[in-house]
Every structure is written in structure tokens, then in C-alpha cells.
Enzyme design. Structure first.
Site, PDB file in Angstrom:
ATOM      1  N   GLU A  59      12.992   1.379 -10.509  1.00 38.57           N
ATOM      2  CA  GLU A  59      12.275   2.180 -11.508  1.00 38.57           C
ATOM      3  C   GLU A  59      11.133   1.408 -12.179  1.00 38.57           C
ATOM      4  O   GLU A  59      10.062   1.955 -12.380  1.00 38.57           O
ATOM      5  CB  GLU A  59      13.245   2.685 -12.593  1.00 38.57           C
ATOM      6  N   SER A  76       4.546   6.471 -11.814  1.00 33.96           N
ATOM      7  CA  SER A  76       4.412   7.903 -12.126  1.00 33.96           C
ATOM      8  C   SER A  76       4.072   8.108 -13.598  1.00 33.96           C
ATOM      9  O   SER A  76       4.161   9.218 -14.105  1.00 33.96           O
ATOM     10  CB  SER A  76       5.705   8.643 -11.766  1.00 33.96           C
ATOM     11  N   HIS A 115       8.745   8.059  -6.596  1.00 32.65           N
ATOM     12  CA  HIS A 115       9.764   7.576  -5.660  1.00 32.65           C
ATOM     13  C   HIS A 115       9.437   7.783  -4.177  1.00 32.65           C
ATOM     14  O   HIS A 115       9.686   6.898  -3.353  1.00 32.65           O
ATOM     15  CB  HIS A 115      11.108   8.259  -5.934  1.00 32.65           C
ATOM     16  N   HIS A 147       7.521  12.703 -11.306  1.00 35.60           N
ATOM     17  CA  HIS A 147       8.138  11.379 -11.215  1.00 35.60           C
ATOM     18  C   HIS A 147       8.735  11.146  -9.818  1.00 35.60           C
ATOM     19  O   HIS A 147       8.515  10.110  -9.192  1.00 35.60           O
ATOM     20  CB  HIS A 147       9.229  11.246 -12.285  1.00 35.60           C
TER      21      HIS A 147
HETATM   22  N1  HBI Z   1      18.354  11.512 -11.601  1.00 32.62           N
HETATM   23  N2  HBI Z   1      17.092  13.373 -10.978  1.00 32.62           N
HETATM   24  C1  HBI Z   1      17.221  12.037 -11.107  1.00 32.62           C
HETATM   25  N3  HBI Z   1      16.158  11.255 -10.733  1.00 32.62           N
HETATM   26  C2  HBI Z   1      16.206   9.888 -10.841  1.00 32.62           C
HETATM   27  O1  HBI Z   1      15.218   9.200 -10.468  1.00 32.62           O
HETATM   28  C3  HBI Z   1      17.399   9.311 -11.334  1.00 32.62           C
HETATM   29  C4  HBI Z   1      18.472  10.161 -11.712  1.00 32.62           C
HETATM   30  N4  HBI Z   1      19.609   9.626 -12.193  1.00 32.62           N
HETATM   31  C5  HBI Z   1      19.815   8.211 -12.314  1.00 32.62           C
HETATM   32  C6  HBI Z   1      18.656   7.395 -11.881  1.00 32.62           C
HETATM   33  N5  HBI Z   1      17.544   7.951 -11.449  1.00 32.62           N
HETATM   34  C7  HBI Z   1      18.641   5.886 -11.859  1.00 32.62           C
HETATM   35  O2  HBI Z   1      17.612   5.391 -12.675  1.00 32.62           O
HETATM   36  C8  HBI Z   1      19.873   5.053 -12.177  1.00 32.62           C
HETATM   37  O3  HBI Z   1      20.545   5.429 -13.346  1.00 32.62           O
HETATM   38  C9  HBI Z   1      20.744   4.772 -11.024  1.00 32.62           C
HETATM   39 FE    FE Z   2      13.576   7.661 -11.043  1.00 34.30          FE
END
Ligand code: HBI
Ligand code: FE
Length: 427
Positions: A329, A348, A289, A284
């Protein structure tokens, strides 16, 4: 832009004692821009217009350093001038309008409704303290996780997570020697996504992916090592990766973005479910990202969201993460009239990507105020996606939202050279 000042006079004994029965109230103003007049001159101009200046503080940015100074700020430098003053609204408006034509950005800053002070990282090394994990999708705790009943999977995941939690700022990220089964899962994810990404991903994503393939060794047969990806990303946009052992709390995750750090898991999803994972995994993060973070506009935007989150109230963190959810996201946008995806959760996971692009879910136009209060689904496909007119508009919406709706009693800016945030007024 105008925000109502929420400064509570009663909290400040000096101000309380001086309070009188007129319509005068206390305002915290931040004036920023390229300085053509010294801060002291601007303050004098307000005083001359019957604004009672209670305190002021200025900073200038010069060669990446920020230093507190007073009237010695020389012209032609970017300057932040914070003023706490007392005046009635009309008088203040008219005094500010006289300096507004000089092209400063003038905003009224206000305190979080709760008035509660929240700790936040000031220096990039403080991210060592931003590791609060959420356990709702952790295979050791969540019976619906595909790896829940696979003890050897859980052991392997725990081993990789321990390495991540032991990581400290400035260290090299440990390599993980991935197993045959993990490489097989990566290959399935990578190849299944390739076709769909080419069809549905926005241009910025595809450009990032191409760079990563040509210059950073992204391929179906190898899981890229985080240290290498981090160094490559740093050269592209100044963003770095930092290992983390699972789903991070929204507050810590967003705070890291302020320092251009993306917290990234290193373990691989369970082999039984290569096309879907309930928690973030390296597929992912690295496939969804990282390609977007190779884009300078997107990287800048991500950092802005991070800066907006520092010291924000819990309610505001909730709004920012909801916006993040429906854009970074699961965001869709139009490109030459065609629907495209830029959200990492979509790019992803080919199942959800196809679902998002079909007629099944609702497609609503992206309006930040509506998105921020939309409830979201984190255990199934989304029933609603928000479509930006174009990618730039998604960023503009987000920017407008946090500038107008996130209430803090200070302004934050990043000192790139010192890798620290600077607040005005100084906290
Ligand atoms: N933690 N490891 C990880 N990866 C993410 O993409 C991620 C996260 N915590 C929160 C988050 N993404 C977001 O979707 C929001 O809650 C800010
Ligand atoms: Fe994410």
C-alpha cells in the site's frame, strides 16, 4: 531456516503415552524439493539414524495435480514429504544433514501459539464466504466520510455494493453504467495522478500502466469495467478481480490473494473529494493496485503473502497486514539511486504521493521485522515510510519474514489446475 517446534505433546494422547524421560521431543518436519530418492527411502534413512518416525505422508506434483501416495512416488517430480518424528535435537540435526546435501528444502513446521484452528478457504469458490466487510470508513456509518451527508451518493454506493455481495464465483462481473458525475471524478483522479506517477512511480508500475492503456482501454474518459480488466489481468499474470462492497477484513482480503484473486470495489469516491478517499474505491484498486498486479514477480509475491495468511493466528494476520500496508500500500523503493513509489495507496492519491516523496515524513530502511510491529496511520498521511534498497529486496524481506515468523502446523501450496490449496499434512 529453523523454527522451534511448538507441538504440544499433551495434545496428542499417543505421543503423550509414549513420552519418556530422555531429551527426545516430537518434531514436525517438511521436506520438499525435486525428488531423486523416493520418500520411503528418505524415511528409512532417518530411521536408520535412530529417529523414531511416528507418521509420514507424501505428495508429488505431476502435471499440476497433487496426489497422496507412498513409496510409489517416482523420481524427478516435485515432492512434499511430511514427517512427524521423535528424536533429540542433535541426533535429528545429524540425520537431516545426511539428506540435506540432496538439495531438499527442509523445514520444521510448528503450530500457532494459540493452538486454535482457523477456518480458511480451500477452493477458489470458497471465496464466496470471504466477504466480511469492515465498516470503519463506510459513508453510511462514518460521519467523517466525505459522502456521509449526501444521501443520493450513499444510495448509489449501496446499490453497487449489493451487486458485488451477490456475486458468486464463476459468474461474469456485472457492468456498472457510471454516471456523468462519477466519470468526472474518475477523470480528475486519473489526470491529476498521471504527471505525478510519471515522475515518482517505479518502472514496474509504469510498465503495467502502459499495458493497461494500450491494451485494456484505460483512459481519463472512461472507467474500465471490472470484467474486462479481470480478463486482461488473467492473461498477464493469472490474477483475477472479484467484486466486493467495501473495505474487506485483512484475513479475507489476504486469503483471496492465495487464489490469485484481488477483491476489488466498484463504486467511485465522493465527488467533493476526488484526491482523497478514506475507504478503497475503484480508483484506488484499478489505478493503484492493478498496474502492479500486471507484473509477474509482484503477482507471485502477492500470492505468497496470501498463502502465508491461510489459517494463521490473529496476531500473525496483524503482522502480515502491517507488512502489506507498508509495502504493497505505501511502499517506496530505490531505482538507480532515486526514490520511487510502488505502493497502491500512494500511486492512487497524488496528495499523499507528493508528501511521501518530500522531506516531511521519515524515510526508514525496510527491515521486515521492524515494519511488522510499526503502528500505522489509516486516517491521515503516514509519518513514516519504509524504503527498500530495490523492488526485489522488498519482496525478499517479506518472504524471509513470513517464512521465519509465521507459525503454522502445516505447509500450504496452491494447486493451480484444481484452483485449490493443498496442505501438508492433510488437514
Ligand atoms: N479491501 N476492498 C479492499 N481493498 C483493499 O485494497 C484492501 C481491503 N482490505 C484490506 C486491505 N486492502 C489491506 O490493506 C490489508 O489490510 C491486508
Ligand atoms: Fe489497497
Amino acid at each position: 531456516m529453523r523454527r522451534r517446534s511448538l507441538i504440544d505433546d499433551a495434545r496428542d494422547p499417543i505421543i503423550k503415552n509414549e513420552a519418556n524421560s530422555s531429551n527426545k521431543s516430537v518434531h514436525d518436519i517438511l521436506i520438499s524439493g525435486s525428488s531423486v530418492t523416493s520418500p520411503a527411502t528418505l524415511v528409512d534413512s532417518l530411521k536408520a539414524d535412530n529417529v523414531d518416525v511416528l507418521l509420514w505422508e507424501s505428495r508429488q506434483a505431476k502435471k499440476g495435480f497433487l496426489s497422496v501416495s507412498d513409496e510409489n512416488v517416482s523420481p524427478q517430480h516435485s515432492v512434499d514429504l511430511y514427517i512427524r518424528c521423535r528424536s533429540d535435537r542433535d541426533n535429528l540435526e545429524s540425520a537431516l544433514s545426511k539428506i540435506r546435501f540432496k538439495n531438499y528444502d527442509i523445514e520444521e513446521i510448528s503450530s500457532p501459539a494459540s493452538g486454535k484452528k482457523v477456518w480458511f478457504p480451500r477452493h477458489i469458490s470458497d471465496l464466496d464466504k470471504c466477504q466480511s466487510l469492515q465498516f470503519n470508513f463506510d459513508p453510511n456509518k462514518d460521519a467523517s466520510h466525505p459522502g456521509y451527508s449526501d444521501e443520493s451518493y450513499r444510495r448509489r454506493r449501496t446499490e453497487i455494493c449489493k451487486l458485488a455481495l451477490a456475486y458468486r464465483h464463476g459468474q461474469k462481473i456485472e457492468e456498472v453504467k457510471y454516471t456523468e458525475s462519477e466519470l468526472k471524478t474518475w477523470k480528475t483522479v486519473y489526470t491529476s495522478l498521471k504527471k505525478d506517477q510519471e515522475k515518482f512511480a517505479c518502472a514496474k508500475f509504469l510498465k503495467g500502466m502502459e499495458l493497461l492503456q494500450n491494451q485494456c482501454g484505460y483512459s481519463q474518459s472512461e472507467i474500465p469495467q471490472m470484467q474486462k480488466v479481470s480478463e486482461f489481468l488473467f492473461e498477464q499474470t493469472g490474477f483475477q478481480l472479484r467484486p466486493i462492497g467495501g473495505l474487506l477484513s485483512a484475513r479475507d482480503f489476504l486469503a483471496s490473494l492465495a487464489f490469485k484473486v484481488f477483491q476489488c470495489t466498484q463504486y467511485v469516491r465522493h465527488e467533493s473529494s476526488p484526491l482523497h478517499t478514506p475507504e478503497p474505491d475503484c480508483c484506488h484498486e484499478l489505478i493503484g493496485h492493478v498496474p502492479m498486479l500486471c507484473d509477474p514477480d509482484f503477482a507471485k509475491f502477492s500470492q505468497e503473502v496470501g498463502l502465508a495468511s491461510l489459517g494463521a493466528s490473529d496476531d500473525d494476520i496483524e503482522k502480515l497486514s502491517t507488512l502489506y500496508w507498508f509495502t504493497v500500500e505505501f511502499g517506496l523503493c530505490k531505482e538507480n539511486g532515486n526514490l520511487k513509489a510502488y505502493g497502491a495507496g500512494l500511486l492512487s492519491a497524488s496528495g499523499e504521493l507528493k508528501h511521501a516523496m518530500s522531506d516531511i515524513p521519515e524515510h526508514l530502511p525496510l527491515v521486515a521485522e521492524q515494519v511488522a510491529v510499526q503502528t500505522y496511520q489509516d486516517s491521515d498521511y503516514q509519518p513514516v515510510y519504509f524504503v527498500a534498497e530495490n523492488f526485489e529486496n522488498a519482496l525478499l524481506q517479506f518472504r524471509k519474514f513470513y517464512k521465519e515468523h509465521i507459525q503454522r502446523s502445516f505447509h500450504v501450496r496452491y494447486d493451480e489446475h484444481g484452483q485449490r490449496v493443498v496442505t501438508t499434512p492433510e488437514l
